[in-house]
Design a protein around this motif. Sequence first.
Motif, PDB file in Angstrom:
ATOM      1  N   ASP A 131       0.850  -1.193   0.000  1.00 42.11           N
ATOM      2  CA  ASP A 131       0.000   0.000   0.000  1.00 42.11           C
ATOM      3  C   ASP A 131       0.883   1.240   0.000  1.00 42.11           C
ATOM      4  O   ASP A 131       1.498   1.574   1.010  1.00 42.11           O
ATOM      5  N   HIS A 186      -2.738   5.517  -1.523  1.00 45.40           N
ATOM      6  CA  HIS A 186      -3.914   4.872  -0.936  1.00 45.40           C
ATOM      7  C   HIS A 186      -4.517   5.724   0.195  1.00 45.40           C
ATOM      8  O   HIS A 186      -5.677   5.556   0.541  1.00 45.40           O
ATOM      9  N   THR A 202      -9.832   8.553  -2.146  1.00 42.85           N
ATOM     10  CA  THR A 202     -10.938   7.857  -1.483  1.00 42.85           C
ATOM     11  C   THR A 202     -11.628   6.864  -2.417  1.00 42.85           C
ATOM     12  O   THR A 202     -12.111   5.823  -1.951  1.00 42.85           O
ATOM     13  N   TRP A 206      -9.418   3.855  -2.408  1.00 43.60           N
ATOM     14  CA  TRP A 206      -9.524   3.214  -1.101  1.00 43.60           C
ATOM     15  C   TRP A 206     -10.796   2.362  -1.041  1.00 43.60           C
ATOM     16  O   TRP A 206     -10.771   1.215  -0.594  1.00 43.60           O
TER      17      TRP A 206
END
Length: 194
Positions: free
Chosen positions: A139, A143, A147, A150
Amino acid sequence: MIGRSTRLNPNLVAAPGVPGAFMTAPADAWCELADVLSLDDLIAAGERLLGLPRPLATTDQIDATIARHGRRRGATRLRLARAEMRANVYSRRETFVRLMLVRAGLPEPEPNGLIVLRSGRRTRGDLVFRAYRVLVEYDGEQHLFDTAQWATDVSRLNDLAEADWRVIRITKQISRAEIVARTERALRDRGWRG
């Protein structure tokens, strides 16, 4: 601006988006870095040539360019890097983690292997240990701020867990020792005997 000169006759290709302009072919540029980069950085740069989302060179082009490079400075390092390069890599961090795990004696993972989930959804995992259904996911900092990405990642990780994949999420702040230990435990839990 920093430049380099070469005695090698580089293969020139049309520069994308600049009509009438030419640039050194990616494989030639990579070979010229052999006496400047560390072995692992050279492997990572080479994997970008073969990587996702769009390869910049083929294995045949890379091999032909290494052959043309001959015995010039860095030739040995080029051959060593080429032996460790894999296709389908998205980032240099993935390269470094893969090399670290393999050098620690763990089996070699498949970079960005395609996984078909029960729902029929297709996804990729950063480093896939397919035989053991273990996945190591790097990650990056993007990330934290995207959003939409994510939300996609959360949904994908839930789907992977539902399909009985063991996912190990890592960041650049996690130590090498912890990454190796967590991956080894997951592989052993899933039947790897090494």
